[in-house]
Design a protein around this motif. Structure first.
Motif, short mmCIF file in Angstrom:
data_model
loop_
_atom_site.label_atom_id
_atom_site.label_comp_id
_atom_site.label_asym_id
_atom_site.label_seq_id
_atom_site.Cartn_x
_atom_site.Cartn_y
_atom_site.Cartn_z
N ARG A 448 20.42 -2.84 -2.17
CA ARG A 448 20.90 -4.05 -1.78
C ARG A 448 22.12 -4.36 -3.00
O ARG A 448 23.39 -4.65 -2.61
N MET A 450 23.55 -2.27 -4.53
CA MET A 450 24.84 -1.17 -4.51
C MET A 450 25.64 -1.51 -3.28
O MET A 450 26.85 -1.44 -3.45
N VAL A 451 24.92 -1.82 -2.27
CA VAL A 451 25.86 -2.41 -1.09
C VAL A 451 26.85 -3.64 -1.42
O VAL A 451 27.92 -3.55 -1.20
N ASN A 453 27.78 -4.20 -4.14
CA ASN A 453 28.86 -3.81 -5.28
C ASN A 453 30.04 -3.23 -4.37
O ASN A 453 31.31 -3.28 -4.76
N LEU A 454 29.54 -2.29 -3.57
CA LEU A 454 30.68 -1.59 -2.54
C LEU A 454 31.29 -2.62 -1.89
O LEU A 454 32.44 -2.43 -1.57
N GLN A 455 30.56 -3.66 -1.29
CA GLN A 455 31.34 -4.47 -0.41
C GLN A 455 32.40 -5.21 -1.24
O GLN A 455 33.57 -5.31 -0.79
#
Lengths: 590, 450
Positions: A448, A450-451, A453-455
């Protein structure tokens, strides 16, 4: 500081091994000899393991904390109750009267718990034997030395807000007593709720199990009972637009209600509700609850076809004058009768009216009566209307199908495109990831993170100007005004050119009609008829497409409804065509 | 490596091999079949809206990329990232690769993106799903190279090179080799730069010795890095070329020959014309015997009959004493001229004209007939139409002349091409044409009497 109350705590102090406890202000135990404060608090010890008190204490935060921050003990039905509660709150915010939540939905839910033998019944199935078992287990547990208050008096405050009272949860297998479940780590691998595993395995005949889609069935039943101005398609659209909690509704559970393992299968949904499914669920639930006849749907009710037709005529930018024709069709078919419209789960088993779909179908029938919709007549009538309008610029304009089609096509395509884009951008995942077991927990949370952060990284690349301003909920999806040149309004246009005087009454200029279906399916295949798009005129396809988009239903469902209305409207013709089905599709009216 | 990725690894090596799209062996692609198969996989169950919207989202991203709408693509990418949390574990495992491919494309072109953003993205993606670590590292390095960041790329490759994860799957091993080989390629680059500098120094200079020492150590590292990769079957042209160059520079002729021979002849390697060209060039530099050169080019002839080395091959065959070679020499020329790209190759035509005459003079008419038989149906229209006669004559009289000669021999003096050229009253070529006429009369394989 109450030494008397602390007497029940018999553990030795970890520092000085004395058994002499007092209570701190926060309700925690401290050792009177060495002043060591424990993690254990008064509530933990005192709160009963017996489920009948647990709901009462939810809002007071007086529930026992399990070791390792595992959260409260809770039951699956409590989870659904939370969802229902939040959905009812959301409906209230949409302007629905508060009686819906406090009286109607609450009593439906209570009835459900009763019927499914989970609570509110004197002798819940399978509980007596288990209770003694629990009791015994309790006595064996030194940690839980408190006296179990098995038969503690019921709290009579039944408002949904404060939580209903549960007698006990049924059918926990003997080798799986709740006390053990709440303590042993092994059990918690399977679900966060006490009965999650068992709930997902339960398959009992005659019991309608709660699911997330069924919460909407409950909402709709309550709306229908209250005769509120929200149709089923509106309700589902509000869900899709996130005005009513549904996807990730579990996010609103209190922090202490942990979900994982089997709870995931019960509470996580990855689809928006489907009209047909909820409709079916609603009838199932109503039948299961054995509900009496609902309040009558009379002519002044929002759900009456005359009123709904008016609403949908406005929505799809058709002339107000058409309302006279829709009313006539309603009258001729008898679909405006109170007995037909009122939902009576006991008398009319497995059937009720899809008010919104039916109203839209009436409009389709009227369009067919006026324009035939054979890809020919509607266009030649449009030519006439355009010439007339050209010559009589001072008069009220005549309604022309072509112009309306052009406006609608453009608006509808744009709307649909936006809708598809918005769906593609929908973010399904909750900030509170669900995982299968504690082992997966850190992975799920890291993923979560990671997602997120990427977002963040990608949203930095998007123009900072806010793209979509969140729309407020509205029963109308389109807005037609006279001023807008791109979206002209046809409400005021007349049907003059399409009607002819015959004696005293008006009659449609077009005297032909074709039936949407010749054959109705036999009962065993469950649908009324089939809809093979390519067999129909383009105008008919177009109209079915925009109308079904409006209601977010499949076109085939609308087609079925149109066929059903035609069946009522042309009863006689139908019986004739049955005799000689090879006869031309077109039949004459009058 | 963070423990996060460790937790994520599950034995998915087989899954990795599975292509997400359905493609048949010939490289054809059936997008519609994929959709059908999806419903088969789900057993006719309705696809969840999550799956539906994310696949719609993917389509929007692809469309945006196709139209170079980077901003729009980034917008959808924001939502597409949730596939990393897909509840379908198979999809969850394939998601990082898709996201890496789309994301790196967006970040490569997006005006607001920069090297730093790209680096952050790459580093994050490397650690989601271990299996992509090497692939992403390698592509990351290539990105850095593209931006001229030589040292960063090198550092990146070194990091990837030392990365180990439990039992490497066989596919990962190739990747490690590839990472090392790219590192080797970077070293080769430094080496050849130094070589250039070195050529400016005097051999007796002190600086020369130190420099060349330096170079030697460089080349050792390089060979270690590259040689593992080129043992694995595959097409490794740039690696082989630079490796051989270094070996040759240090006088390791045998080593170089071994590498090239292996690269060209190992059956496990895919058929690769360049492998044979490299070997041929090397042997030529080495002044290898003719027979050896012929045997190398013979294979090239089988793979690429239209290659420009074929004319050299023809010359070699022509000089050979063996009947068989001399016959092949004719076939090679015909073979070259079968290709549309070679129709205006003057040399090829000149060789053919000369060689035909030679062959017929030596009365190898059967050989000529043999080659001609398979071509006589289409060569007249392909080469010798009157249209070609006109254009060839206009563009290049010498070419037209050679072609006319060949046409005359093969088709007889009645042929249109031949007659057209003959009719042209050209001052300089007058004599030549006359001679040609005579020779055609004498040698043409078409008997005018019949």
């Amino acid at each position: 500081m109450d030494l008397e109350e602390a007497k029940e705590f018999k553990e030795r102090c970890s520092q000085c091994a004395a058994v002499s406890w007092g209570l701190t202000d926060e309700g925690k135990y401290y050792c009177t000899s060495c002043h060591n404060v424990t993690e254990k608090s008064k509530e933990v010890i005192n709160s009963s393991v017996i489920p009948n008190t647990k709901i009462n204490t939810i809002n007071r935060g007086l529930r026992k904390k399990r070791k390792h921050e595992k959260g409260w003990d809770w039951y699956v039905c409590e989870g659904f109750q939370y969802i229902l509660y939040h959905q009812a709150e959301a409906l209230k915010n949409l302007g629905v009267g508060s009686e819906l939540k406090d009286e109607v939905l609450h009593s439906f839910w209570k009835r459900y718990l009763q019927k499914s033998k989970q609570a509110y019944c004197k002798n819940p199935v399978n509980t007596s034997g288990r209770k003694t078992k629990v009791l015994k287990d309790n006595l064996h547990c030194s940690d839980w030395a408190s006296e179990p208050e098995l038969l503690s008096g019921g709290d009579t405050d039944f408002a949904l807000e404060s939580g209903a009272e549960f007698q006990s949860d049924a059918q926990i297998p003997k080798d799986f007593p709740i006390t053990k479940a709440s303590q042993s780590g092994a059990a918690s691998v399977c679900s966060g709720s006490l009965d999650g595993v068992e709930y997902s395995l339960r398959k009992e005949k005659g019991i309608v199990k709660m699911t997330v889609p069924r919460t909407l069935a409950f909402c709709y039943l309550s709306l229908l009972w209250q005769r509120e101005t929200i149709t089923l398609s509106d309700l589902l659209r509000f869900v899709e637009e996130d005005h009513i909690p549904y996807i990730n509704a579990f996010e609103r559970f209190p922090e202490e209600m942990k979900l994982y393992g089997r709870d995931k299968g019960i509470f996580a949904v990855e689809s928006w509700p489907d009209y047909e499914e909820i409709y079916k669920n609603m009838i199932e639930v109503a039948t299961f609850l054995d509900l009496p006849r609902f309040p009558e749907i009379t002519e002044d009710c929002y759900l009456h076809p005359n009123i709904l037709c008016m609403k949908y005529l406005m929505e799809v930018n058709l002339p107000d004058e058409m309302h006279g024709l829709t009313c006539q069709v309603v009258k001729m078919t008898g679909i405006g009768e109170v007995d037909f419209l009122t939902f009576d789960p006991i008398a009319k088993m497995k059937k009720t009216v899809k008010y919104d779909v039916q109203a839209v179908a009436v409009i389709v029938v009227v369009l067919k009566l006026l324009f035939l919709l054979d890809d020919n007549l509607e266009w030649s009538y449009s030519d006439l209307a355009e010439t007339y309008n050209e010559e009589h610029k001072e008069d009220k304009p005549q309604f022309g199908f072509r112009k309306w089609y052009q406006v609608m096509k453009k608006t509808f395509d744009e709307k649909k495109q936006k809708w598809e884009e918005a769906r593609a951008k929908y973010s399904w995942k909750s900030g509170k990831p669900l995982y299968h077991s504690h082992i997966d927990k850190s992975v799920a949370y890291k993923r979560r993170e990671m997602v997120v952060n990427l977002q963040k990284q990608f949203s930095a690349l998007v123009d900072s100007t806010p793209v979509v301003e969140k729309k407020g909920p509205s029963s109308f999806q389109f807005n037609w005004t006279e001023e807008d040149i791109n979206r002209p309004c046809f409400h005021e246009h007349t049907l003059q050119g399409l009607l002819v005087k015959k004696g005293q009454s008006l009659k449609t200029k077009n005297s032909l009609y074709w039936l949407s279906t010749q054959k109705f399916c036999k009962s065993y295949c469950k649908h009324v008829t089939t809809y093979e798009e390519s067999n129909f005129s383009l105008s008919y396809q177009f109209i079915l497409n925009i109308f079904s988009f409006l209601l977010r239903i499949k076109t085939s469902i609308l087609h079925e409804e149109v066929s059903l209305i035609e069946k009522k409207l042309f009863k006689k013709k139908y019986s004739e065509s049955k005799k000689n089905s090879s006869r031309s599709k077109k039949i004459r009216r009058h | 490596m963070s423990d996060f990725s460790e937790q994520l690894t599950k034995p998915v090596t087989e899954d990795e091999q599975v292509e997400t799209s359905v493609s048949s062996g010939t490289g054809m692609h059936f997008p519609w079949l994929q959709k059908q198969l999806e419903t088969v996989v789900t057993g006719g169950k309705k696809k969840k809206d999550f799956a539906q919207t994310t696949s719609a989202c993917l389509e929007f991203i692809q469309e945006a990329l196709l139209r170079h709408q980077w901003q729009r693509a980034a917008e959808y990418m924001h939502s597409y990232l949730q596939t990393l949390e897909d509840s379908d574990s198979y999809k969850r495992q394939t998601a990082p690769e898709v996201i890496w491919k789309l994301g790196s494309e967006i970040l490569f072109y997006h005006p607001k993106s920069n090297v730093e953003t790209f680096n952050t993205f790459a580093d994050r993606m490397k650690n989601i799903g271990v299996l992509n670590y090497l692939k992403i590292s390698l592509q990351h390095a290539l990105y850095l190279l593209h931006h001229g960041m030589f040292e960063d790329a090198d550092r990146n490759l070194s990091q990837a090179e030392t990365w180990r994860y439990g039992e490497k799957s066989s596919s990962q091993e190739v990747l490690i080799n590839l990472v090392q080989a790219y590192k080797g390629l970077l070293q080769y680059y430094t080496w050849s730069k130094k070589k250039m500098e070195l050529s400016e120094f005097d051999e007796d200079d002190y600086a020369y010795t130190s420099k060349s020492q330096n170079m030697l150590s460089q080349s050792c590292k390089t060979s270690v890095n590259i040689c593992a990769l080129i043992k694995v079957p595959g097409v490794w042209d740039p690696f082989v070329k630079s490796y051989v160059e270094m070996l040759e520079f240090y006088g390791d002729q045998d080593g170089a020959r071994n590498v090239l021979t292996n690269y060209a002849y190992d059956e496990k390697f895919p058929s690769n014309p360049n492998a044979h060209i490299y070997l041929y060039d090397f042997l030529k530099r080495e002044k290898a015997p003719r027979a050896k050169l012929i045997s190398v080019l013979k294979i090239l002839h089988e793979i690429v009959p239209s290659h420009k080395l074929m004319l050299e091959f023809h010359m070699l065959l022509r000089k050979s004493e063996k009947e068989e070679h001399r016959k092949l020499g004719l076939g090679v020329l015909f073979g070259v001229l079968d290709f549309a790209g070679c129709t205006k190759n003057k040399t090829a035509w000149r060789y053919l004209a000369k060689y035909l005459k030679l062959m017929l003079m030596e009365s190898h008419t059967v050989w000529v007939q043999e080659e001609w038989n398979s071509r006589k149906n289409w060569w007249p229209a392909f080469h010798f139409s009157s249209f070609w006669a006109k254009t060839d004559w206009k563009e290049d009289t010498a070419l037209a002349f050679e072609k006319a000669y060949v046409a005359g021999i093969l088709l007889g003096k009645g042929c249109r091409y031949f007659r057209y050229i003959l009719k042209q009253d050209h001052q300089i070529l007058k004599k030549k044409i006359k001679r040609m006429k005579k020779s055609v009369k004498k040698y043409s394989i078409v008997n005018p009497g019949v």
